[in-house]
Design a protein around this motif. Structure first.
Motif, PDB file in Angstrom:
ATOM      1  N   TYR A 136       0.771  -1.109  -0.096  1.00 48.28           N
ATOM      2  CA  TYR A 136       0.166  -0.082   0.060  1.00 48.28           C
ATOM      3  C   TYR A 136       0.715   1.272   0.133  1.00 48.28           C
ATOM      4  O   TYR A 136       0.987   1.827   1.074  1.00 48.28           O
ATOM      5  N   PRO A 137       1.206   1.630  -1.187  1.00 48.21           N
ATOM      6  CA  PRO A 137       2.445   2.783  -1.275  1.00 48.21           C
ATOM      7  C   PRO A 137       2.021   4.187  -1.380  1.00 48.21           C
ATOM      8  O   PRO A 137       2.595   5.087  -0.742  1.00 48.21           O
ATOM      9  N   TYR A 138       0.521   4.185  -0.954  1.00 50.52           N
ATOM     10  CA  TYR A 138      -0.056   5.286  -0.783  1.00 50.52           C
ATOM     11  C   TYR A 138      -0.788   5.634   0.540  1.00 50.52           C
ATOM     12  O   TYR A 138      -1.646   4.595   0.770  1.00 50.52           O
ATOM     13  N   HIS A 139      -0.416   6.377   1.311  1.00 49.24           N
ATOM     14  CA  HIS A 139      -1.366   6.504   2.510  1.00 49.24           C
ATOM     15  C   HIS A 139      -1.515   8.105   2.886  1.00 49.24           C
ATOM     16  O   HIS A 139      -0.625   9.038   2.550  1.00 49.24           O
ATOM     17  N   ALA A 140      -2.581   8.342   3.876  1.00 50.95           N
ATOM     18  CA  ALA A 140      -2.662   9.525   4.450  1.00 50.95           C
ATOM     19  C   ALA A 140      -3.092   9.192   6.054  1.00 50.95           C
ATOM     20  O   ALA A 140      -3.933   8.519   6.281  1.00 50.95           O
ATOM     21  N   VAL A 141      -2.549  10.102   6.899  1.00 47.57           N
ATOM     22  CA  VAL A 141      -3.009   9.909   8.472  1.00 47.57           C
ATOM     23  C   VAL A 141      -3.416  11.517   8.960  1.00 47.57           C
ATOM     24  O   VAL A 141      -2.619  12.356   8.681  1.00 47.57           O
ATOM     25  N   ARG A 142      -4.460  11.535   9.241  1.00 44.82           N
ATOM     26  CA  ARG A 142      -4.998  12.713  10.101  1.00 44.82           C
ATOM     27  C   ARG A 142      -5.435  12.388  11.399  1.00 44.82           C
ATOM     28  O   ARG A 142      -6.303  11.730  11.706  1.00 44.82           O
ATOM     29  N   GLY A 143      -4.502  12.924  12.454  1.00 46.68           N
ATOM     30  CA  GLY A 143      -5.032  12.732  13.704  1.00 46.68           C
ATOM     31  C   GLY A 143      -4.809  11.276  14.038  1.00 46.68           C
ATOM     32  O   GLY A 143      -3.724  10.551  13.837  1.00 46.68           O
ATOM     33  N   THR A 144      -5.789  10.276  14.518  1.00 41.49           N
ATOM     34  CA  THR A 144      -5.789   9.074  15.047  1.00 41.49           C
ATOM     35  C   THR A 144      -6.372   8.105  13.800  1.00 41.49           C
ATOM     36  O   THR A 144      -6.826   6.994  14.030  1.00 41.49           O
ATOM     37  N   VAL A 145      -6.779   8.797  12.672  1.00 38.87           N
ATOM     38  CA  VAL A 145      -7.382   7.778  11.790  1.00 38.87           C
ATOM     39  C   VAL A 145      -6.256   8.068  10.342  1.00 38.87           C
ATOM     40  O   VAL A 145      -5.793   8.794  10.171  1.00 38.87           O
ATOM     41  N   GLY A 146      -6.670   6.981   9.574  1.00 34.42           N
ATOM     42  CA  GLY A 146      -5.700   6.827   8.513  1.00 34.42           C
ATOM     43  C   GLY A 146      -6.114   5.779   7.216  1.00 34.42           C
ATOM     44  O   GLY A 146      -6.976   5.070   7.466  1.00 34.42           O
ATOM     45  N   LEU A 147      -5.786   6.007   5.971  1.00 34.44           N
ATOM     46  CA  LEU A 147      -5.977   5.360   4.995  1.00 34.44           C
ATOM     47  C   LEU A 147      -4.794   5.027   4.206  1.00 34.44           C
ATOM     48  O   LEU A 147      -3.820   5.679   3.900  1.00 34.44           O
ATOM     49  N   TRP A 148      -4.826   3.632   3.726  1.00 35.81           N
ATOM     50  CA  TRP A 148      -3.799   3.073   2.941  1.00 35.81           C
ATOM     51  C   TRP A 148      -4.223   2.596   1.795  1.00 35.81           C
ATOM     52  O   TRP A 148      -5.355   2.024   1.707  1.00 35.81           O
ATOM     53  N   SER A 149      -3.609   2.773   0.594  1.00 38.30           N
ATOM     54  CA  SER A 149      -4.226   2.591  -0.768  1.00 38.30           C
ATOM     55  C   SER A 149      -3.314   2.348  -1.684  1.00 38.30           C
ATOM     56  O   SER A 149      -1.920   2.304  -1.648  1.00 38.30           O
ATOM     57  N   ARG A 150      -3.957   1.166  -2.519  1.00 40.51           N
ATOM     58  CA  ARG A 150      -3.084   0.608  -3.676  1.00 40.51           C
ATOM     59  C   ARG A 150      -2.984   1.761  -4.683  1.00 40.51           C
ATOM     60  O   ARG A 150      -2.078   1.474  -5.649  1.00 40.51           O
ATOM     61  N   HIS A 151      -3.832   2.494  -4.763  1.00 40.28           N
ATOM     62  CA  HIS A 151      -4.154   3.578  -5.793  1.00 40.28           C
ATOM     63  C   HIS A 151      -3.640   4.796  -5.398  1.00 40.28           C
ATOM     64  O   HIS A 151      -3.728   4.945  -4.266  1.00 40.28           O
ATOM     65  N   PRO A 152      -3.273   5.718  -6.301  1.00 40.86           N
ATOM     66  CA  PRO A 152      -2.641   6.966  -5.845  1.00 40.86           C
ATOM     67  C   PRO A 152      -3.784   7.733  -5.180  1.00 40.86           C
ATOM     68  O   PRO A 152      -5.059   7.550  -5.430  1.00 40.86           O
ATOM     69  N   LEU A 153      -3.311   8.535  -4.135  1.00 44.95           N
ATOM     70  CA  LEU A 153      -4.362   9.653  -3.674  1.00 44.95           C
ATOM     71  C   LEU A 153      -4.172  10.857  -3.990  1.00 44.95           C
ATOM     72  O   LEU A 153      -2.896  11.483  -4.128  1.00 44.95           O
TER      73      LEU A 153
END
Length: 308
Positions: A136-153
């Protein structure tokens, strides 16, 4: 007595929206456990059969029909995978998780397009970043939640859904643009405030306030495809989540009871969508968390106008 209890169960299933939420948010409490009126009715049927009570058996057909209409479709097989399928894995990893590395590896093995996580805290956050990076090379974290993705963000924003009574730092929602092969998806990752059950009933005021704030954000959302994944601390039948469930669709198939992990009694980890159909949701094996992960199959629409 068996007949009366059966008719009461049927009334709860059919008329739960008329149960007032004051005092003690009794309506929400009933709606949180509507599913269990089915097993309760099955127990009543067994008692009626033992007693050979025709009156009770006939009366109990009413809650059986009501429960089947409400929950029966969730138990049917889902349609086979189709075009534009997008998979979402939702998991509250627990801030006291003793094995974040093992949890991350188990989640990566789920094979989802995106993974939505809650209760991300240091130093475990660094472990999730390291263990998920390869797949999952793309990810974003804000505070205590996060998203990991196979696709570009694309653009990622922190969302303010903090109830007014909370004064300490509190960031538990984000929105990210996921650039899938089928087009852009607006992905929301959220963690609504916890609820508590006590002598005065269900304490869910803060969760309901946070859901209302998020509902206003969703109302203004212009993307035709929206996916929301999160620990909502409530079932999709709970009226406290109506600001979300009135704007997004719940899964069509699957129960996926997710909490507590040791003996799940409710699905409070949800995946909802607009501009797509949540064809099925199912639980995955336990990790080091007190929640079970859930994996949802979403069939994205080719085109869908935004609501609101």
């Amino acid at each position: 007595m068996l007949a009366v209890l059966g008719l009461a169960a049927a009334g709860g299933l059919v008329l739960h929206r008329f149960v007032p939420n004051t005092p003690g948010r009794l309506g929400s409490l009933l709606e949180s456990f509507l599913f269990w009126l089915g097993p309760f009715t099955a127990l009543l049927l067994l008692c009626a059969a033992v007693r050979r009570s025709r009156t009770a058996l006939v009366a109990l057909l009413v809650p059986v029909v009501a429960w089947t209409a409400a929950f029966g479709p969730l138990l049917l097989p889902a349609a086979p995978p189709g075009a534009r399928e997008f998979t979402v894995l939702q998991h509250n990893v627990a801030d006291d998780n003793a094995d974040p590395a093992g949890t991350a590896r188990a989640l990566a093995d789920g094979g989802a397009d995106v993974i939505a996580l809650q209760e991300l805290v240091d130093p475990a956050l660094a472990v999730y970043r390291r263990e998920l990076a390869a797949r999952y090379p793309y990810h974003a974290v804000r505070g205590t939640v996060g998203l990991w993705s196979r696709h570009p963000l694309g653009e990622t924003l922190a969302l303010d859904i903090k109830p007014p009574e909370i004064t300490e730092p509190w960031r538990r929602a984000l929105r990210a643009e996921v650039r899938t092969p089928y087009g852009e998806v607006a992905a929301y990752v959220v963690h609504l405030p916890s609820v508590r059950l006590g002598p005065t009933g269900l304490a869910s005021a803060r969760r309901d306030e946070s859901a209302a704030l998020l509902g206003r954000i969703l109302e203004a959302e212009q993307s035709p495809r929206v996916v929301l994944a999160g620990d909502l601390n409530g079932t999709v039948d709970d009226r406290g989540l109506a600001p979300l469930t009135s704007r997004l669709d719940a899964p069509e198939r699957g129960l996926a009871l997710s909490y507590p992990a040791v003996l799940p009694v409710a699905r409070i980890d949800q995946v909802l969508a607009r501009g797509g159909t949540v064809a099925r949701i199912r639980p995955l094996p336990g990790t080091g968390s007190d929640h079970l992960p859930v994996l949802a199959r979403i069939v994205l629409d080719a085109a869908s106008p935004a609501k609101g």
